[in-house]
Scaffold this motif. Structure first.
Motif, PDB file in Angstrom:
ATOM      1  N   GLN A   6       0.931  -1.029  -0.022  1.00  0.00           N
ATOM      2  CA  GLN A   6      -0.077  -0.016   0.131  1.00  0.00           C
ATOM      3  C   GLN A   6       0.753   1.198  -0.032  1.00  0.00           C
ATOM      4  N   THR A   7       1.845   1.318   0.830  1.00  0.00           N
ATOM      5  CA  THR A   7       2.833   2.450   0.806  1.00  0.00           C
ATOM      6  C   THR A   7       3.385   2.564  -0.650  1.00  0.00           C
ATOM      7  N   ALA A   8       3.972   1.498  -1.129  1.00  0.00           N
ATOM      8  CA  ALA A   8       4.631   1.458  -2.472  1.00  0.00           C
ATOM      9  C   ALA A   8       3.815   2.175  -3.536  1.00  0.00           C
ATOM     10  N   LYS A   9       2.274   1.835  -3.350  1.00  0.00           N
ATOM     11  CA  LYS A   9       1.371   2.204  -4.399  1.00  0.00           C
ATOM     12  C   LYS A   9       1.326   3.563  -4.160  1.00  0.00           C
ATOM     13  N   ASN A  10       1.134   4.068  -2.899  1.00  0.00           N
ATOM     14  CA  ASN A  10       1.052   5.640  -2.525  1.00  0.00           C
ATOM     15  C   ASN A  10       2.124   6.599  -3.089  1.00  0.00           C
ATOM     16  N   ARG A  11       3.530   5.895  -2.806  1.00  0.00           N
ATOM     17  CA  ARG A  11       4.532   6.598  -2.941  1.00  0.00           C
ATOM     18  C   ARG A  11       5.515   6.069  -4.129  1.00  0.00           C
ATOM     19  N   LEU A  12       4.849   5.771  -5.219  1.00  0.00           N
ATOM     20  CA  LEU A  12       5.337   5.003  -6.394  1.00  0.00           C
ATOM     21  C   LEU A  12       6.462   5.977  -6.990  1.00  0.00           C
ATOM     22  N   SER A  13       6.415   7.398  -7.126  1.00  0.00           N
ATOM     23  CA  SER A  13       7.371   7.892  -7.553  1.00  0.00           C
ATOM     24  C   SER A  13       8.900   7.817  -6.672  1.00  0.00           C
ATOM     25  N   GLU A  14       8.532   7.764  -5.153  1.00  0.00           N
ATOM     26  CA  GLU A  14       9.645   7.804  -4.376  1.00  0.00           C
ATOM     27  C   GLU A  14      10.477   6.295  -4.449  1.00  0.00           C
ATOM     28  N   VAL A  16      10.311   4.372  -7.084  1.00  0.00           N
ATOM     29  CA  VAL A  16      11.134   4.532  -8.308  1.00  0.00           C
ATOM     30  C   VAL A  16      12.562   5.275  -8.399  1.00  0.00           C
ATOM     31  N   LYS A  17      12.326   6.284  -7.597  1.00  0.00           N
ATOM     32  CA  LYS A  17      13.542   7.038  -7.533  1.00  0.00           C
ATOM     33  C   LYS A  17      14.871   6.235  -6.622  1.00  0.00           C
ATOM     34  N   MET A  24      18.202  -2.076  -5.576  1.00  0.00           N
ATOM     35  CA  MET A  24      16.641  -2.807  -5.467  1.00  0.00           C
ATOM     36  C   MET A  24      15.822  -2.518  -4.134  1.00  0.00           C
ATOM     37  N   GLN A  25      14.590  -2.422  -4.604  1.00  0.00           N
ATOM     38  CA  GLN A  25      13.566  -1.960  -3.593  1.00  0.00           C
ATOM     39  C   GLN A  25      12.736  -3.305  -3.359  1.00  0.00           C
ATOM     40  N   ILE A  26      12.377  -3.804  -2.311  1.00  0.00           N
ATOM     41  CA  ILE A  26      11.547  -4.910  -2.063  1.00  0.00           C
ATOM     42  C   ILE A  26      10.205  -4.560  -1.822  1.00  0.00           C
ATOM     43  N   ALA A  36      10.355  -7.231  -6.491  1.00  0.00           N
ATOM     44  CA  ALA A  36      11.441  -6.311  -6.207  1.00  0.00           C
ATOM     45  C   ALA A  36      11.391  -5.471  -7.235  1.00  0.00           C
ATOM     46  N   MET A  37      11.840  -4.282  -7.131  1.00  0.00           N
ATOM     47  CA  MET A  37      11.914  -3.191  -8.377  1.00  0.00           C
ATOM     48  C   MET A  37      13.441  -2.627  -8.319  1.00  0.00           C
ATOM     49  N   ILE A  38      13.830  -2.683  -9.548  1.00  0.00           N
ATOM     50  CA  ILE A  38      15.092  -2.486 -10.125  1.00  0.00           C
ATOM     51  C   ILE A  38      15.289  -1.629 -11.150  1.00  0.00           C
ATOM     52  N   SER A  39      16.219  -0.816 -11.193  1.00  0.00           N
ATOM     53  CA  SER A  39      16.332   0.363 -12.063  1.00  0.00           C
ATOM     54  C   SER A  39      16.765  -0.445 -13.611  1.00  0.00           C
ATOM     55  N   LEU A  40      16.257   0.167 -14.645  1.00  0.00           N
ATOM     56  CA  LEU A  40      16.747  -0.161 -15.929  1.00  0.00           C
ATOM     57  C   LEU A  40      17.953  -0.532 -16.236  1.00  0.00           C
TER      58      LEU A  40
END
Length: 81
Positions: A6-14, A16-17, A24-26, A36-40
């Motif tokens: 829920q926090t990731a959805k609300n603060r998606l731009s953060e 991504v940054k 990597m962000q879990i 996990a989100m990683i940069s391109l």
């Protein structure tokens, strides 16, 4: 870093940054690490390494402690009279 879904959805731009600048962000669902989100750029670097993607990703992923402490707070007392 770990993010609750829920926090990731609300603060998606953060998120991504942070993936671009910190790695990597879990993202967790109900306290369990799910994605996990990683940069391109990180993805491209892993592909250039020539290893199968899954193995490359797992080996290069930072080792993180996935233990999440939940608040034991039960809320406030309500008088229902």
């Amino acid at each position: 870093m770990n993010w609750q879904l829920q926090t990731a959805k609300n603060r998606l731009s953060e998120v991504v940054k942070a993936a671009k600048t910190q790695g990597m962000q879990i993202i967790t669902v109900r306290g369990k690490a799910e994605v996990a989100m990683i940069s391109l750029e990180d993805l491209r670097r892993m592909r250039r390494a020539g290893k199968p993607f899954g193995k490359s990703w797992w080996e290069s992923a930072p080792k993180v402690d996935l233990a999440i402490e939940r608040s034991r707070e039960t809320g406030r007392d309500v008088d229902l009279r």
